[in-house]
Design a protein around this motif. Structure first.
Motif, PDB file in Angstrom:
ATOM      1  N   ARG A  26       9.021   1.352  -1.608  1.00 34.40           N
ATOM      2  CA  ARG A  26       8.778   0.436  -0.498  1.00 34.40           C
ATOM      3  C   ARG A  26       7.692  -0.572  -0.862  1.00 34.40           C
ATOM      4  O   ARG A  26       7.690  -1.700  -0.378  1.00 34.40           O
ATOM      5  N   VAL A  43       9.556   0.730  15.062  1.00 41.37           N
ATOM      6  CA  VAL A  43       9.019   1.975  14.496  1.00 41.37           C
ATOM      7  C   VAL A  43       8.706   3.004  15.581  1.00 41.37           C
ATOM      8  O   VAL A  43       9.160   4.144  15.512  1.00 41.37           O
ATOM      9  N   ALA A  47       3.813   7.997   4.653  1.00 38.14           N
ATOM     10  CA  ALA A  47       4.117   7.181   5.837  1.00 38.14           C
ATOM     11  C   ALA A  47       5.507   6.572   5.768  1.00 38.14           C
ATOM     12  O   ALA A  47       5.689   5.380   5.984  1.00 38.14           O
ATOM     13  N   LEU A  48       6.496   7.385   5.445  1.00 33.39           N
ATOM     14  CA  LEU A  48       7.876   6.891   5.487  1.00 33.39           C
ATOM     15  C   LEU A  48       8.349   6.894   6.931  1.00 33.39           C
ATOM     16  O   LEU A  48       7.944   7.747   7.718  1.00 33.39           O
ATOM     17  N   TYR A  49       9.214   5.944   7.269  1.00 35.56           N
ATOM     18  CA  TYR A  49       9.713   5.892   8.636  1.00 35.56           C
ATOM     19  C   TYR A  49      10.772   6.983   8.813  1.00 35.56           C
ATOM     20  O   TYR A  49      11.839   6.921   8.200  1.00 35.56           O
ATOM     21  N   PRO A  50      10.489   7.977   9.651  1.00 39.56           N
ATOM     22  CA  PRO A  50      11.363   9.160   9.726  1.00 39.56           C
ATOM     23  C   PRO A  50      12.766   8.829  10.218  1.00 39.56           C
ATOM     24  O   PRO A  50      13.699   9.549   9.896  1.00 39.56           O
ATOM     25  N   LEU A  53       8.746  14.473  17.092  1.00 41.59           N
ATOM     26  CA  LEU A  53       8.658  13.802  15.795  1.00 41.59           C
ATOM     27  C   LEU A  53       8.600  14.852  14.690  1.00 41.59           C
ATOM     28  O   LEU A  53       7.913  15.841  14.815  1.00 41.59           O
ATOM     29  N   ARG A  54       9.300  14.610  13.600  1.00 39.00           N
ATOM     30  CA  ARG A  54       9.337  15.504  12.452  1.00 39.00           C
ATOM     31  C   ARG A  54      10.028  16.807  12.711  1.00 39.00           C
ATOM     32  O   ARG A  54       9.913  17.389  13.747  1.00 39.00           O
ATOM     33  N   PHE A  61       0.559   5.192   0.943  1.00 39.21           N
ATOM     34  CA  PHE A  61      -0.342   6.066   1.682  1.00 39.21           C
ATOM     35  C   PHE A  61      -0.282   7.494   1.149  1.00 39.21           C
ATOM     36  O   PHE A  61       0.717   7.920   0.571  1.00 39.21           O
ATOM     37  N   GLN A  62      -1.366   8.205   1.403  1.00 35.50           N
ATOM     38  CA  GLN A  62      -1.442   9.593   0.968  1.00 35.50           C
ATOM     39  C   GLN A  62      -0.311  10.421   1.572  1.00 35.50           C
ATOM     40  O   GLN A  62       0.304  11.243   0.922  1.00 35.50           O
ATOM     41  N   SER A  63      -0.029  10.167   2.858  1.00 31.89           N
ATOM     42  CA  SER A  63       1.029  10.927   3.523  1.00 31.89           C
ATOM     43  C   SER A  63       2.382  10.252   3.334  1.00 31.89           C
ATOM     44  O   SER A  63       3.359  10.655   3.933  1.00 31.89           O
ATOM     45  N   PRO A  97       1.813   9.248  14.321  1.00 32.96           N
ATOM     46  CA  PRO A  97       1.014   9.116  13.100  1.00 32.96           C
ATOM     47  C   PRO A  97       0.504   7.686  12.896  1.00 32.96           C
ATOM     48  O   PRO A  97       1.284   6.752  12.813  1.00 32.96           O
ATOM     49  N   MET A 128       0.834  -1.196   0.000  1.00 34.13           N
ATOM     50  CA  MET A 128       0.000   0.000   0.000  1.00 34.13           C
ATOM     51  C   MET A 128       0.867   1.243   0.000  1.00 34.13           C
ATOM     52  O   MET A 128       1.904   1.290   0.660  1.00 34.13           O
ATOM     53  N   ASN A 142      11.351   6.309  17.012  1.00 32.52           N
ATOM     54  CA  ASN A 142      10.894   7.642  16.641  1.00 32.52           C
ATOM     55  C   ASN A 142      10.538   8.501  17.833  1.00 32.52           C
ATOM     56  O   ASN A 142      10.354   9.706  17.703  1.00 32.52           O
ATOM     57  N   ILE A 201       1.263  -3.340   7.091  1.00 38.32           N
ATOM     58  CA  ILE A 201       1.275  -3.808   5.699  1.00 38.32           C
ATOM     59  C   ILE A 201       2.648  -4.382   5.361  1.00 38.32           C
ATOM     60  O   ILE A 201       2.762  -5.372   4.651  1.00 38.32           O
ATOM     61  N   ASP A 202       3.692  -3.738   5.870  1.00 35.45           N
ATOM     62  CA  ASP A 202       5.042  -4.175   5.540  1.00 35.45           C
ATOM     63  C   ASP A 202       5.422  -5.465   6.254  1.00 35.45           C
ATOM     64  O   ASP A 202       6.524  -5.966   6.063  1.00 35.45           O
ATOM     65  N   GLU A 244      -0.783   6.371  10.339  1.00 37.60           N
ATOM     66  CA  GLU A 244      -0.427   5.778   9.044  1.00 37.60           C
ATOM     67  C   GLU A 244       0.906   5.051   9.114  1.00 37.60           C
ATOM     68  O   GLU A 244       1.125   4.088   8.385  1.00 37.60           O
ATOM     69  N   LEU A 245       1.799   5.516   9.984  1.00 42.24           N
ATOM     70  CA  LEU A 245       3.083   4.822  10.129  1.00 42.24           C
ATOM     71  C   LEU A 245       2.868   3.431  10.711  1.00 42.24           C
ATOM     72  O   LEU A 245       3.489   2.461  10.269  1.00 42.24           O
ATOM     73  N   ALA A 252       1.420   1.375   7.977  1.00 46.28           N
ATOM     74  CA  ALA A 252       2.446   1.017   7.000  1.00 46.28           C
ATOM     75  C   ALA A 252       3.258  -0.160   7.517  1.00 46.28           C
ATOM     76  O   ALA A 252       3.541  -1.105   6.778  1.00 46.28           O
TER      77      ALA A 252
END
Ligand SMILES: Nc1ncnc2c1ncn2[C@@H]1O[C@H](COP(=O)(O)OP(=O)(O)OP(=O)(O)O)[C@@H](O)[C@H]1O
Ligand SMILES: [Mg+2]
Lengths: 403, 301
Positions: free
Chosen positions: A146, B212, A85-88, B300-301, A81-83, B191, A79, B216, B200-201, B193-194, B197
């Motif tokens: 990914r 994860v 969702a990369l692992y920072p 974060l970020r 994602f819109q954002s 987040p 999948m 972070n 899914i991964d 979505e992380l 993700a």
């Protein structure tokens, strides 16, 4: 290799249904676009397919195997994602390799696959950067990478281009289409952008308030919208919809409303056929749909009083005027212009090649070819088709849900 | 005939930067506060800072006076002497106390951090029946005063034969409601979505947490770890109860200067206290950036 089947999936949030009894059969290698306005349940449906949320009812099958109760990682789907969702906290290389490491792939193989994917997506120079050091477009490509690295059976994408600027979006659109052709994998792609849907999809599924309105090729949904909703959602500007009534005159069916009298090119009532002294379609409340590009300007004159008088030779080809009104504003789009006209109680948009000599305040007369008219039931919004002796609403069940 | 370029020439097209300069030249500092306000603010902060630093300075100043000068009030301790430190080291087995205290504080903080991470992750990411009620109960324990649980815990330790052991000091403190409370805020704003993700991964919920979420939230976790460590380090009353017969942690050792001698031995006391503070200072220095990040931003970020 993934054929994905969605059977009657419903997802409730409290009392509200975000997805309401949707069935889809997506063949292997297809590029299906889920299209619809914001909040119509596209993401919810996609996430149910991905296994990120459980449907309240219904089943999801991948290659005929029921995966409704199988967690996301057992479904062989990737999948985007819109954002993104990369692992920072991980570099680009480790972000791309993440799904492989999670599956305990040997380290050398991970490195090789990451290098391959980076090559395809032109990311080789960026492998040591962190996501925050990338531009939006680069992040988007890492997110694609990914997904690619695992070589999954199907790709799910939730508005992957919506954070890019217009130019990059067009370029990436082409790239994704290219990718789809090369990989031959199944793609399910969520968007609310009809241009993306029209250009990328092999089939489009239009959703409205959690329900499936229509599914078909881009040409089908554009040329034969199954409902007034689909008609009004596709096209920019979208199809004009006018409330009208059916009237039979000279054995011909007409759609009639104030300042509107459109022959529909349908012959009714061969002599003797009308029962009850009239034909059953007469007086039926409908919505008449005509696309802006199918409205032809027969005359546009300043001053009062519109006339049929043919001051240009084109009137010959366009036939008699069937809609009359006044021009409210004219938008210049460069290659063409959009005239917003007031006809009766409705606003009608007309698209014409520039220069069309249209001026705000002018009276305008328009015509349309019968084959370019669409009829919708005013109550249900479903498309009406002419069958033997009377217009019949296309029952929802007849909307093809399978190929 | 020549072709003429239509429109403004290059000279006319140059933008005039005057307006921009004028705006920046005003009395106001970007952000809308005037200089006077800034000065007042800085002075206030400086005074507050001074008030915080003064007792610490005084402690070290006293500890460095000659034993006879301990009650002097000169700002600078002169002449310097390390006599108090020698006394303190003679009196206490400082190395053992430091080691014990470090162990107690580190194990307590580590245990609390670990349980907080697991509990907060469950509360933030999972849905399960009675979640709200459980969470409220959890947080509620934070409001129960120490005095209420002190006796039952003491009796329990007695029955388990853990009185006068370091284990007895550590085990009842392995869970911190404060830690759960603070971490849940951070995990909630992580987040979603992380997490999806990672699912899914192919990560399980458990490995998502460690590969994860935790990496972070390093900043927030370091900040919390320091907070918990300092809390445990400064703990006085509970060790005093459990270790009655044995001055085996620093805070009790320091206190012995107040109780054991007729004359209050301020010199060695401040010296020992000064030494007790050093590990904390070192920790702050090493992790300063994380602490500030963790407290000021979500990290974060
Ligand atoms: N977790 C949730 N709790 C309650 N309602 C939700 C939740 N998630 C989605 N919904 C509701 O379900 C409906 C569909 O949401 P969904 O996110 O699928 O829309 P969408 O088609 O993806 O819209 P967009 O194009 O804006 O992303 C919305 O009305 C939304 O308010
Ligand atoms: Mg969405």
């Amino acid at each position: 290799m993934s054929r994905i089947t969605v059977e009657n999936v419903t997802r409730r949030y409290g009392g509200a249904k975000a997805v309401d009894g949707v069935s889809l059969d997506i063949a292997d290698g297809e590029f299906l676009v889920l299209l619809g306005p914001s909040g119509c349940g596209k993401s919810t449906l996609l996430r149910a397919i991905a296994g990120l949320l459980a449907p309240s009812e219904g089943r999801i099958l991948v290659d005929g195997r029921d995966v409704t109760d199988i967690p996301a990682r057992g479904r062989d789907l990737a999948m985007v994602f819109q954002s993104y969702a990369l692992y920072p906290h991980l570099t680009v290389a480790r972000n791309i390799g993440f799904p492989l490491r999670a599956r305990r792939v040997r380290r050398a193989d991970v490195r090789r696959r990451v290098a391959e994917v980076a090559e395809i997506l032109d990311l080789s120079a960026l492998l040591d950067r962190r996501p925050r050091e990338l531009s939006g477009g680069q992040r988007q490509r890492v997110a694609l990478g990914r997904a690619l690295v695992r070589d999954p059976g199907a790709f799910l994408m939730d508005e992957p281009l919506s954070n890019l600027d217009a130019q990059l979006r067009t370029a990436t659109r082409t790239e994704i289409t290219e990718l789809h052709r090369r990989l031959g994998r199944t793609f399910i792609y969520v968007t609310h952008d009809q241009v993306e849907a029209m250009t990328m999809a092999t089939r489009v599924a239009v959703l409205n308030r959690g329900r499936l309105e229509q599914i078909g090729s881009p040409t089908e949904v554009y040329d034969q919208p199954a409902s007034a909703f689909v008609a009004a959602f596709l096209g920019s500007p979208p199809m004009n919809l006018l409330d009208a009534e059916l009237v039979t005159r000279d054995g011909q069916l007409h759609a009639v409303a104030p300042q509107v009298d459109v022959p529909l090119g349908i012959r009714v009532a061969a002599a003797g056929a009308p029962r009850d002294g009239g034909d059953p379609a007469a007086g039926r409340a409908i919505q008449l749909g005509i696309r802006p590009e199918h409205l032809l300007v027969t005359s546009a004159t300043g001053g009062t009083g519109s006339t049929d008088s043919t001051d240009s030779g084109s009137a010959h080809e366009t036939g008699p005027a069937v809609l009359r009104g006044t021009i409210r504003t004219v938008e210049n789009l460069g290659s063409e212009e959009i005239a917003h006209c007031v006809i009766g109680a409705t606003e009608v948009r007309v698209r014409a090649r520039r220069p069309a000599g249209l001026t705000a305040g002018d009276a305008i007369a328009l015509s349309a070819r019968p084959e370019h008219t669409h009829l919708f039931d005013r109550d249900s919004g479903r498309r009406l088709v002419w069958q033997s002796d009377q217009p019949v609403s296309v029952p929802p069940a007849r909307v093809p849900v399978t190929t | 005939m020549a072709l003429a370029i239509e429109g403004p020439t290059a000279e006319q097209a140059v933008l005039e930067p005057v307006a921009a300069i004028a705006a920046a030249d005003g009395d106001d500092i970007p952000g809308g506060r005037s200089r006077v306000m800034t000065v007042v603010g800085h002075v206030t902060l400086a005074l507050l800072g001074l008030a915080c630093v003064f007792p610490i300075y005084w402690m070290y100043a006293t500890s460095l006076r000659r034993p006879d000068d301990v009650y002097k009030t000169s700002v600078l301790p002169w002449p310097l002497s390390v006599g108090s430190y020698r006394d303190a080291l003679d009196e206490l087995d400082l190395a053992r106390l430091l080691l014990n205290t470090t162990m107690v504080a580190a194990l307590t903080a580590l245990g609390q951090l670990l349980t907080s991470i697991l509990a907060a992750y469950a509360f933030a990411v999972w849905n399960f029946p009675l979640k709200r009620l459980l969470y409220l109960a959890f947080v509620g324990t934070w409001l129960v005063p120490f005095q209420v649980t002190m006796l039952p815990n003491y009796v329990l330790l007695h029955q388990l034969g853990l009185l006068n052991t370091l284990t007895g000091v550590i085990v009842p403190n392995l869970v911190s409601a404060l830690g759960v409370l603070l971490l849940r805020q951070h995990f909630d704003s992580f987040p979603k979505e992380l997490l999806e993700a990672a699912r899914i991964d192919g990560r399980s919920s458990w490995s998502t947490l460690w590969t994860v979420v935790v990496p972070n939230l390093r900043a927030a976790l370091s900040a919390l770890a320091i907070l918990l460590f300092v809390n445990a380090w400064n703990e006085y009353f509970w060790p005093a109860m459990v270790l009655q017969r044995d001055n085996s942690v620093l805070q009790l050792g320091i206190n012995s200067f107040l109780n054991s001698t007729e004359v209050e031995a301020w010199g060695p006391l401040t010296a020992a206290a000064g030494l007790a503070c050093l590990p904390i200072f070192a920790l702050y220095l090493a992790l300063q950036r994380q602490v500030i990040n963790g407290f000021v931003r979500s990290g974060l970020r």
